[in-house]
Design a protein around this motif. Structure first.
Motif, short mmCIF file in Angstrom:
data_model
loop_
_atom_site.label_atom_id
_atom_site.label_comp_id
_atom_site.label_asym_id
_atom_site.label_seq_id
_atom_site.Cartn_x
_atom_site.Cartn_y
_atom_site.Cartn_z
N LEU A 93 47.60 57.73 38.43
CA LEU A 93 46.49 57.71 37.49
C LEU A 93 45.57 56.52 37.74
N ALA A 94 46.16 55.35 37.96
CA ALA A 94 45.36 54.14 38.20
C ALA A 94 44.60 54.25 39.51
N ARG A 95 45.24 54.80 40.54
CA ARG A 95 44.59 54.96 41.85
C ARG A 95 43.35 55.83 41.72
N ASN A 96 43.48 56.95 41.04
CA ASN A 96 42.33 57.85 40.88
C ASN A 96 41.20 57.17 40.14
N ARG A 97 41.53 56.43 39.10
CA ARG A 97 40.50 55.72 38.33
C ARG A 97 39.87 54.61 39.19
N ALA A 98 40.69 53.87 39.92
CA ALA A 98 40.19 52.78 40.75
C ALA A 98 39.29 53.31 41.86
N GLU A 99 39.66 54.42 42.49
CA GLU A 99 38.85 54.98 43.57
C GLU A 99 37.44 55.31 43.10
N ARG A 100 37.33 55.80 41.87
CA ARG A 100 36.01 56.13 41.33
C ARG A 100 35.20 54.89 40.99
N ALA A 101 35.87 53.77 40.75
CA ALA A 101 35.19 52.55 40.32
C ALA A 101 34.83 51.61 41.47
N LEU A 102 35.36 51.85 42.65
CA LEU A 102 35.11 50.94 43.76
C LEU A 102 33.63 50.90 44.13
N PRO A 103 33.17 49.74 44.59
CA PRO A 103 31.78 49.65 45.04
C PRO A 103 31.50 50.69 46.13
N GLU A 104 30.25 51.10 46.20
CA GLU A 104 29.81 52.12 47.16
C GLU A 104 30.28 51.80 48.58
N GLY A 105 30.89 52.79 49.20
CA GLY A 105 31.31 52.65 50.59
C GLY A 105 32.67 52.01 50.81
N LEU A 106 33.26 51.47 49.74
CA LEU A 106 34.58 50.84 49.88
C LEU A 106 35.64 51.85 49.48
N ARG A 107 36.55 52.11 50.38
CA ARG A 107 37.66 53.04 50.09
C ARG A 107 38.85 52.24 49.58
N LEU A 108 39.75 52.90 48.91
CA LEU A 108 40.91 52.21 48.37
C LEU A 108 41.75 51.59 49.49
N ALA B 180 36.23 40.48 45.32
CA ALA B 180 35.97 40.01 43.96
C ALA B 180 35.14 41.03 43.19
N ARG B 181 34.14 41.59 43.85
CA ARG B 181 33.31 42.61 43.21
C ARG B 181 34.12 43.85 42.87
N ALA B 182 34.99 44.26 43.78
CA ALA B 182 35.84 45.43 43.54
C ALA B 182 36.79 45.19 42.38
N VAL B 183 37.39 44.01 42.32
CA VAL B 183 38.29 43.69 41.21
C VAL B 183 37.53 43.76 39.89
N ALA B 184 36.33 43.19 39.87
CA ALA B 184 35.54 43.20 38.63
C ALA B 184 35.19 44.62 38.20
N THR B 185 34.78 45.47 39.14
CA THR B 185 34.41 46.84 38.76
C THR B 185 35.63 47.65 38.35
N MET B 186 36.76 47.44 39.04
CA MET B 186 37.98 48.17 38.67
C MET B 186 38.49 47.69 37.31
N GLU B 187 38.41 46.37 37.08
CA GLU B 187 38.88 45.82 35.80
C GLU B 187 38.08 46.41 34.65
#
Length: 155
Positions: free
Chosen positions: A22-37, A107-114
């Protein structure tokens, strides 16, 4: 007829697996553009444990085959998020280092996922979440040691 209860460790790992999915699916949608999990996992690994790690060591830590890790590292290098350098102890090997852009992207990815995940744990306070971390880290360490001790668990 009711089924017998699963052993507690199996029930715990089942819950962790479902949470991870569940967290992976949510995180994948929140990652900055072009960044894969898979890219984020490498950046996060290098921030957490220090960069200058061999490609093989990173692959083993994240449980993927070396060719898959090579592909991921090449994509991160092309974006300027990591840089590779020859391994002075192994002429065939490669060490991976974060760039400033890689640190900033992590850092940007952590902030958007958080911000994407923060509203989810209704009913779990920050102290309760903190209290869960210590036993989960011990479990992860035990599983890491078991992986390292068992050659059949190597990717």
């Amino acid at each position: 007829m009711t089924e017998p209860a699963d052993p507690p460790i199996f029930a715990l790992l089942t819950e962790i697996g479902i949470i991870e999915h569940l967290a992976r699916n949510r995180a994948e949608r929140a990652l900055p553009e072009g960044l894969r999990l898979s890219h984020f996992v490498v950046l996060n690994h290098l921030v957490r444990l220090g960069d200058g790690r061999s490609l093989a060591r990173i692959a083993r830590a994240v449980q993927v085959e070396r060719p898959a890790m090579t592909n991921t590292i090449q994509k991160l290098e092309a974006r300027g998020l990591v840089r590779g350098a020859p391994d002075p102890r192994d002429g065939r090997g490669k060490l991976v280092f974060l760039t400033e852009a890689g640190r900033a992207m992590r850092a940007r990815a952590v902030a958007t996922m958080e911000s994407a995940i923060a509203p989810v744990p209704h009913g779990l306070s920050a102290p309760e979440i903190e209290a869960l971390l210590a036993p989960l880290r011990r479990l992860r360490s035990a599983l890491d040691r078991a992986r390292d001790a068992d050659p059949d668990l190597q990717p």
